[in-house]
Design a protein around this motif. Sequence first.
Motif, mmCIF file in Angstrom:
data_model
loop_
_atom_site.group_PDB
_atom_site.id
_atom_site.type_symbol
_atom_site.label_atom_id
_atom_site.label_comp_id
_atom_site.label_asym_id
_atom_site.label_seq_id
_atom_site.Cartn_x
_atom_site.Cartn_y
_atom_site.Cartn_z
ATOM 1 N N LEU A 44 0.807 -1.214 0.000
ATOM 2 C CA LEU A 44 0.000 0.000 0.000
ATOM 3 C C LEU A 44 0.848 1.275 0.000
ATOM 4 N N LYS A 45 2.103 1.113 -0.388
ATOM 5 C CA LYS A 45 3.012 2.256 -0.326
ATOM 6 C C LYS A 45 2.556 3.424 -1.193
ATOM 7 N N ASN A 46 1.981 3.072 -2.369
ATOM 8 C CA ASN A 46 1.473 4.119 -3.246
ATOM 9 C C ASN A 46 0.405 4.961 -2.552
ATOM 10 N N PHE A 47 -0.438 4.255 -1.802
ATOM 11 C CA PHE A 47 -1.513 4.965 -1.121
ATOM 12 C C PHE A 47 -0.951 5.833 0.007
ATOM 13 N N ALA A 48 0.050 5.291 0.693
ATOM 14 C CA ALA A 48 0.700 6.060 1.754
ATOM 15 C C ALA A 48 1.324 7.316 1.173
ATOM 16 N N GLU A 49 1.988 7.132 0.036
ATOM 17 C CA GLU A 49 2.627 8.272 -0.626
ATOM 18 C C GLU A 49 1.584 9.305 -1.013
ATOM 19 N N TYR A 50 0.448 8.779 -1.526
ATOM 20 C CA TYR A 50 -0.620 9.669 -1.978
ATOM 21 C C TYR A 50 -1.094 10.549 -0.839
ATOM 22 N N SER A 52 0.355 11.324 1.853
ATOM 23 C CA SER A 52 1.348 12.167 2.521
ATOM 24 C C SER A 52 1.791 13.303 1.611
ATOM 25 N N SER A 53 1.328 13.259 0.353
ATOM 26 C CA SER A 53 1.696 14.360 -0.540
ATOM 27 C C SER A 53 0.658 15.464 -0.417
ATOM 28 N N PRO A 54 1.104 16.684 -0.009
ATOM 29 C CA PRO A 54 0.131 17.764 0.205
ATOM 30 C C PRO A 54 -0.654 18.106 -1.072
ATOM 31 N N ASN A 55 0.019 18.006 -2.235
ATOM 32 C CA ASN A 55 -0.654 18.322 -3.490
ATOM 33 C C ASN A 55 -1.793 17.363 -3.766
ATOM 34 N N MET A 56 -1.442 16.072 -3.627
ATOM 35 C CA MET A 56 -2.427 15.038 -3.900
ATOM 36 C C MET A 56 -3.586 15.155 -2.929
ATOM 37 N N LEU A 57 -3.227 15.394 -1.675
ATOM 38 C CA LEU A 57 -4.246 15.463 -0.641
ATOM 39 C C LEU A 57 -5.204 16.626 -0.898
ATOM 40 N N SER A 58 -4.629 17.729 -1.407
ATOM 41 C CA SER A 58 -5.510 18.862 -1.661
ATOM 42 C C SER A 58 -6.453 18.549 -2.833
#
Lengths: 573, 327
Positions: A44-50, A52-58
């Motif tokens: 699930l590393k991709n999801f974790a990365e997603y 934790s990325s402020p851009n993606m999260l926004s």
Amino acid sequence: MKGTKASYLFIGLIFLYFIMFFFLPLSQIMKMALYDNSGVYIGLKNFAEYFSSPNMLSSFKNSFTVSGIVTLVTFLLAFFYAYSISRIRFRGKYIFRYISMLSLFTPTMLHGIALVYLFGRQGIVSNILVSWLNTKMGTAHVFPFDIYGAVGIVISEVIYTFPHAYLILSVSFAMSDYRLYEAAETLGAGRFRRFFTVTLPSVKYGVVSALTTIFILSFTDMGAPKIVGGQYNVMAVDIYKQVIGQQNFSMGATVAVLLLVPAFIAFFVDRAIQKKQDATFSSKSVPYTPDKNLFAEITAFTYCLLVALLILGVIGTSVVVSFLKFFPYDMTFSLKHYMFKYVAGDISSYFNSLKMSFGTAVLGTAASFAAAYAAEKIRASEILKRTPYMLSIMTLAVPGLVIGLAYIIFFNSPTISLPFIEVKNPLMFIYGTMLILILANIIHFIAVPVMTLTSTLKKQDREYDSVSASMGVHPVKTLFRVTLPLSINAVLDTFFYFFVNSMVTISAVIFLYGQDTKVATVAIVSMDDAGDTAAAAAMASLILFTNMAVKIIYDIVSHYIKKKTAAWQTIQR
Amino acid sequence: MENEYLRADGISKSFSSKTVLSNVSFTAKRGEFISLLGPSGCGKTTLLRIISGLETADSGKIFFNGSDYTNVPASKRNFGIVFQSYALFPNMTVTENITYGLKSREKNKKAKQNIADEMLNITGLYAEKDKYPFQLSGGQQQRVALARALALKPSILLLDEPLSALDAKVREKLRREIRSIHDRMNITTVMVTHDQEEAITVSDRIAVMNGGIIEQMGTPDELYFRPKTKFIAGFIGMMNFMEINGEKKGIRPEQIKISTSFSAEGENAVITDMEFRGAFIRLFLNMENRKTDTALVVDVSSFDTDMSRLKISSLVKVQIPESAINF
């Protein structure tokens, strides 16, 4: 009931189709989300990365914010529009209904482009109108908001989702039973009491269905945000950027999976609701006939007029500007933008769109008829024959973008890895061809046609086939002599539905077009990217004109069929 | 073989744990008119569909003219079927409907036309031959369905509630027509119906079904005069059940004699309700010295002037006949 070998073969083929073109591609996207770009399993590393990325999260938050607002606004607009048209007397309903349907005929980019022309930096309202007012009144106002961003996306999506919501709600309003109103009236219930005790309960399923539909459509659309989103990122555009811009397939797949989750939830909510609605509707219901009420009539008419003008205004802006020489400097009529010279797209993409839409319509109609036929006519066990129907309804939960991405991953890979085995991909040859575009569109749009055709077949007497069997007539003869002629209107509807939707779609095709199969909607995006906005507007308008022309042909053909079959069609078949 | 032209042997069928037919057997002679009569849900339509081959039995066999037809598909049986809904093809004219089943290998258009004309004449539809089904009345549609089934010269004609969608008057006329077509073409016929009057008037023999079995099969008068079970007695005509000298007996309402004079012989009774039925009046009586669960039902002629003076709560004398049926 026992079936013949032919009927098992038929159902088997439909299964194979859904496995090859729906399940396997979709499973690859899930898999891809768990791997990195070099093919190493990372869980699930991709999801974790997603997350934790402020851009993606926004983007994640933005998508929900925008879709939430769109859902609320479209719903309210469409609810009162549908209520007015089906429950209040006034003239011109046919025109209002037609205008409300217009945005079904346009790619969502057209709304975005129109908004830029209206409210952009050199927009008709934001610049021309404001500076005209300023000089008139000696003020120095500045247009208060930037159309690029949430506001632009919301307005575009509202116009895009409006006809879908309107259709669902007007069906609900049409279905409620007038006898209930008469009963309520004789029991002394006033206007408001009737609205809250009869009207609202009778449309509640339609309301939920409309809400989920609006949400999903706006949540998964990338056409409008691509044009008018500016710096305001949403998930649908993120997928596009990850895959096309950065060639980061595993992050693209990760976003796609996240996009799927709310879509699936909405799908199951809608399904559960639909089942209840089927149970409550009685075929003996009497249609509603509105009574006189001048105040309501004037209010409703004014309201509908305003909404219709809003839709016409936005769509009309793109159309009008596409015929102007050089907006806003030279406002003379010109066909220059329709030549597509020296811009980032050419007319061949339009012809590709025609080919693709025609192919989708022909093959899609055949495929959806086959699935409906299997569900209603084939003699096999209940579970076996319902499965093709259920499979096609499930496609409703999968956004076009996800289908497009799934197809690029699946059909571009030389091998198919199934659990425990790996086989050579026999369908790699369709990659980059027109065929893959057609196949993606069919899966993308097949649910509604299958539902329409199934309900048409359901209405036909079940004994037609028993009679034929007892007379020793081959089922194929019965199909062509009886079943098809009796379903001709629904078949025509289906053809039209596939064609129009394929003309305006961008989501699935943006990942799949090849060198020679670039379609018009893709050309719109690339022209707009390159700053050739007028040409993009022209291409979008061309799609609109084509769909309107097809609608006219459709009306003529269905009128002709009606005349042809009037000899045997009862008034209400 | 003539006596067992059609034979159903131990037919059982259930739909997902609900038993619809259990071990049903019957035979039909060549040229016989058989009715399968029973209330809804008794399995009669399922039995008909199994005979036609549209449905397969879980166990049991179907024999036709001596050969085992159990696994012969419907399309190979050459049994004609008329459905309750008629299932006429709405997009075809009467003639097209009738000729639909004629094999395309019968290239000879003339021969096809001849068959169509023959059927149109038999069913009296010649004037409507170019009309579409929706332009016809219910009775006419029914006859088209019949003509379509007969056009293939079927060995057996199967009728599934052929008259139940029609008005009472039309129904009566058509059932006589069906019987007369049967007699002229001498075609073995099996009809499903829930209407006992319909079954009694047209059939040679009736199989009365209840709860997935045939309770009794026999000629109409056998069933009427010698019913084997209470169900049959109550289903074919009306029947009073009572204990006479310790024996359970059944008495038809028209067998009981009523007298208004106090000096007449019989038991005392009071009228609790009455229905005018046209030719007769149906009385519901409460017997003074006899405890019954339900009122005693008695039919008296409405032309009898004595009787036409009766009112609710009038007192009458009742004479129970000797010739009651034992149960």
